[in-house]
Design a protein around this motif. Sequence first.
Motif, PDB file in Angstrom:
ATOM      1  N   GLN A 483       0.805  -1.223   0.000  1.00 39.60           N
ATOM      2  CA  GLN A 483       0.000   0.000   0.000  1.00 39.60           C
ATOM      3  C   GLN A 483       0.844   1.281   0.000  1.00 39.60           C
ATOM      4  O   GLN A 483       0.460   2.284   0.607  1.00 39.60           O
ATOM      5  CB  GLN A 483      -0.962  -0.013   1.187  1.00 39.60           C
ATOM      6  N   PHE A 484       2.002   1.232  -0.642  1.00 45.36           N
ATOM      7  CA  PHE A 484       2.890   2.399  -0.794  1.00 45.36           C
ATOM      8  C   PHE A 484       3.346   2.963   0.544  1.00 45.36           C
ATOM      9  O   PHE A 484       3.611   4.166   0.679  1.00 45.36           O
ATOM     10  CB  PHE A 484       2.214   3.489  -1.636  1.00 45.36           C
ATOM     11  N   LYS A 485       3.465   2.098   1.534  1.00 47.37           N
ATOM     12  CA  LYS A 485       3.926   2.546   2.846  1.00 47.37           C
ATOM     13  C   LYS A 485       5.425   2.806   2.820  1.00 47.37           C
ATOM     14  O   LYS A 485       6.141   2.408   1.908  1.00 47.37           O
ATOM     15  CB  LYS A 485       3.562   1.504   3.902  1.00 47.37           C
ATOM     16  N   GLY A 486       5.899   3.479   3.868  1.00 42.65           N
ATOM     17  CA  GLY A 486       7.299   3.870   3.931  1.00 42.65           C
ATOM     18  C   GLY A 486       8.098   3.040   4.904  1.00 42.65           C
ATOM     19  O   GLY A 486       7.627   2.027   5.448  1.00 42.65           O
ATOM     20  N   ALA A 487       9.327   3.478   5.143  1.00 41.08           N
ATOM     21  CA  ALA A 487      10.240   2.761   6.022  1.00 41.08           C
ATOM     22  C   ALA A 487       9.689   2.664   7.434  1.00 41.08           C
ATOM     23  O   ALA A 487       9.023   3.573   7.939  1.00 41.08           O
ATOM     24  CB  ALA A 487      11.598   3.463   6.032  1.00 41.08           C
ATOM     25  N   ASN A 488       9.955   1.519   8.058  1.00 39.77           N
ATOM     26  CA  ASN A 488       9.544   1.215   9.441  1.00 39.77           C
ATOM     27  C   ASN A 488       8.044   0.983   9.588  1.00 39.77           C
ATOM     28  O   ASN A 488       7.532   0.954  10.705  1.00 39.77           O
ATOM     29  CB  ASN A 488       9.996   2.313  10.412  1.00 39.77           C
ATOM     30  N   GLU A 489       7.341   0.831   8.471  1.00 37.10           N
ATOM     31  CA  GLU A 489       5.902   0.575   8.541  1.00 37.10           C
ATOM     32  C   GLU A 489       5.610  -0.894   8.237  1.00 37.10           C
ATOM     33  O   GLU A 489       6.235  -1.516   7.378  1.00 37.10           O
ATOM     34  CB  GLU A 489       5.157   1.473   7.551  1.00 37.10           C
ATOM     35  N   ILE A 497      -5.646  -7.411  -6.425  1.00 40.54           N
ATOM     36  CA  ILE A 497      -6.084  -6.389  -7.367  1.00 40.54           C
ATOM     37  C   ILE A 497      -6.560  -7.011  -8.669  1.00 40.54           C
ATOM     38  O   ILE A 497      -7.534  -6.549  -9.279  1.00 40.54           O
ATOM     39  CB  ILE A 497      -4.948  -5.374  -7.620  1.00 40.54           C
ATOM     40  N   LYS A 498      -5.896  -8.073  -9.102  1.00 40.13           N
ATOM     41  CA  LYS A 498      -6.270  -8.705 -10.369  1.00 40.13           C
ATOM     42  C   LYS A 498      -7.672  -9.314 -10.320  1.00 40.13           C
ATOM     43  O   LYS A 498      -8.300  -9.545 -11.356  1.00 40.13           O
ATOM     44  CB  LYS A 498      -5.234  -9.774 -10.730  1.00 40.13           C
ATOM     45  N   GLN A 503      -9.596  -1.609  -7.762  1.00 41.15           N
ATOM     46  CA  GLN A 503      -9.131  -1.548  -6.373  1.00 41.15           C
ATOM     47  C   GLN A 503      -7.704  -0.982  -6.326  1.00 41.15           C
ATOM     48  O   GLN A 503      -6.869  -1.308  -7.150  1.00 41.15           O
ATOM     49  CB  GLN A 503      -9.168  -2.956  -5.767  1.00 41.15           C
ATOM     50  N   GLY A 504      -7.430  -0.135  -5.353  1.00 42.76           N
ATOM     51  CA  GLY A 504      -6.086   0.405  -5.198  1.00 42.76           C
ATOM     52  C   GLY A 504      -5.199  -0.521  -4.395  1.00 42.76           C
ATOM     53  O   GLY A 504      -5.656  -1.515  -3.805  1.00 42.76           O
TER      54      GLY A 504
END
Length: 605
Positions: A483-489, A497-498, A503-504
Amino acid sequence: MRRNAVTLFKCLLLFGTLMVAGPLTLKYLFSGSEQLLGRESAGVFDNGPGYDRRASREIDPPPLPAKLDGKFSVKRKDWHNYAQIEEDTKRAGTGEHGTAVILPPVDEAIKQELYKVNGFNALASDKISLNRSLPDIRHPGCKTKQYFEKLPTASIVIPFHNEHFTTLLRTVWSVIRNSPPELVKEIVLVDDDSDKVFLKAELDDYVKKHVPKVKVVRAEKREGLIRARLIGAKAATADVIIFLDSHCEASVNWLPPLLEPIAEDRKTVVCPFIDVIDYENFAYRAQDEGARGSFDWEFYYKRLPLLPEDLKRMPEPFKSPVMAGGLFAMDLQYFWELGGYDPGLDVWGGEQYELSFKVWQCGGRILDAPCSRVGHIYRSFNPFASSRLHGNFLSENYKRVAEVWMDEYKNYIYMRRPHYKNLDPGDISEQKALREKLGCKPFKWFMEEIAFDQPKKYPPEEPPDYAMGELRNPVSNLCVDTQFKGANERFGLSPCIKDHQGQGGEQNFVLTWHKDLRPFKRTVCFDVSAKQPGTPVVLYHCHSMQGNQQWKYDHRTMQLYHMVTKNCLDSNPDMHELYMNPCNQQSGTQKWKFEHINETAILAY
């Protein structure tokens, strides 16, 4: 009888002559030897004005240590300020000893306002003493290490643009507080056209009243970091120039370890270990305990592991192919002999490669000094607008460096960045002429002799990846989704999605040839830091050095195996969670199907 008497007389005369002259001759001979041995065994070399070693003796004394040139003493001393170290142990207060600052909820609005213009928690900085104490996290060997009794003096150059007042002043005070005063000739603050009011008259007044040895020089227009450093270098007058960023904190006894290698060999560039000052709470911590600087073929800064001989000699300085960036010490005259920074480099970016390649290829060396530690704030984001600066400067800088220094190896950069081929790097004739004048070695030499192990970690032509695409659990029919999260997440499972158009999410992954697992075209990797069952998987900045980020995919059992912890990726479909557990081939929650696999590469893993 007469002949015997004459013979006896001659013998007595010869014996008498020897009795008188012999002791005088021996005294003359051995007194000279005593002087020679006495002076030289003590390490004293009389090379003052008018002294000529060759004129005084037929035999020269032993040579000075490597390239000292007689300028600095070879006697050693302990440069620690023990009174201050003892005083620091008794200090208490917000942020002291490098501890984190926790702000109350009532400060949130002010915090966010300052955050927007600084990229870090400036309010936390304002709560901390300007000369706070820091933890001594050096290697134990540093605490007893001695350095030359006489060392070169230093000009510390600190460029800044719209820096927060307290972080700038804390940088200055940390230098003054943690440096032997006789080694700091001056601190040069270079204002790169700041427009914050307190960085003008208020800064000048503060410096004049409270801070010794500091002078402020100001650029007439926005120059960018590289040319601001050059402005500072032109104002420097000491033996050695040291560049720092404007949001640093120099730690205990940081200066002598930077200066001694330069006293030994003036063509040495020395970098401190760079620690982390947390941008959120200003806690001070180590970044790591040493690695050698390098780069990949997109010009991202990378790290190479220490060599076995480096580890055995720790905490002695070790060779590093590429410096990390803007924190280093260098003989001032040598800096200018190498042409300083290429003035054609714009704003920032690429300058550490240009100077590193230039130093090594033109007869110098770069060392990292474990006993010198400097903390640095890595901003959460860059708050400064670049509209006042040339827009494509970074790519053009990289091309300029590649064209001047990298010879045929520049083509590997262009393979990754094809658009660089059409960029105009500007006039590089002076830089090429400098390279020829200095008799610099080819880049092939640099790659084979200095960065010899880089191709193993960052090969010019990358091998194929192991697997890529969707990562689906066939039992639950759910997919891993970062989900395009960043470092330490932390991240988990989502409907694939397919299977759900519109859906994102982020469900395209690569098990790279580095043996790490990451979202496609991103530089955060799946990271596991403990071996206990149930340990979560988080995203962390990819370091390409395996360890916590090394994964192996078994396409027969459909399991993702973590090499360090020897556990497998597991899941809780009901809670949509991911975590690590001991490997169990019968567990359906540990089954993962990659959309595409390179079976040949996987079998050769």
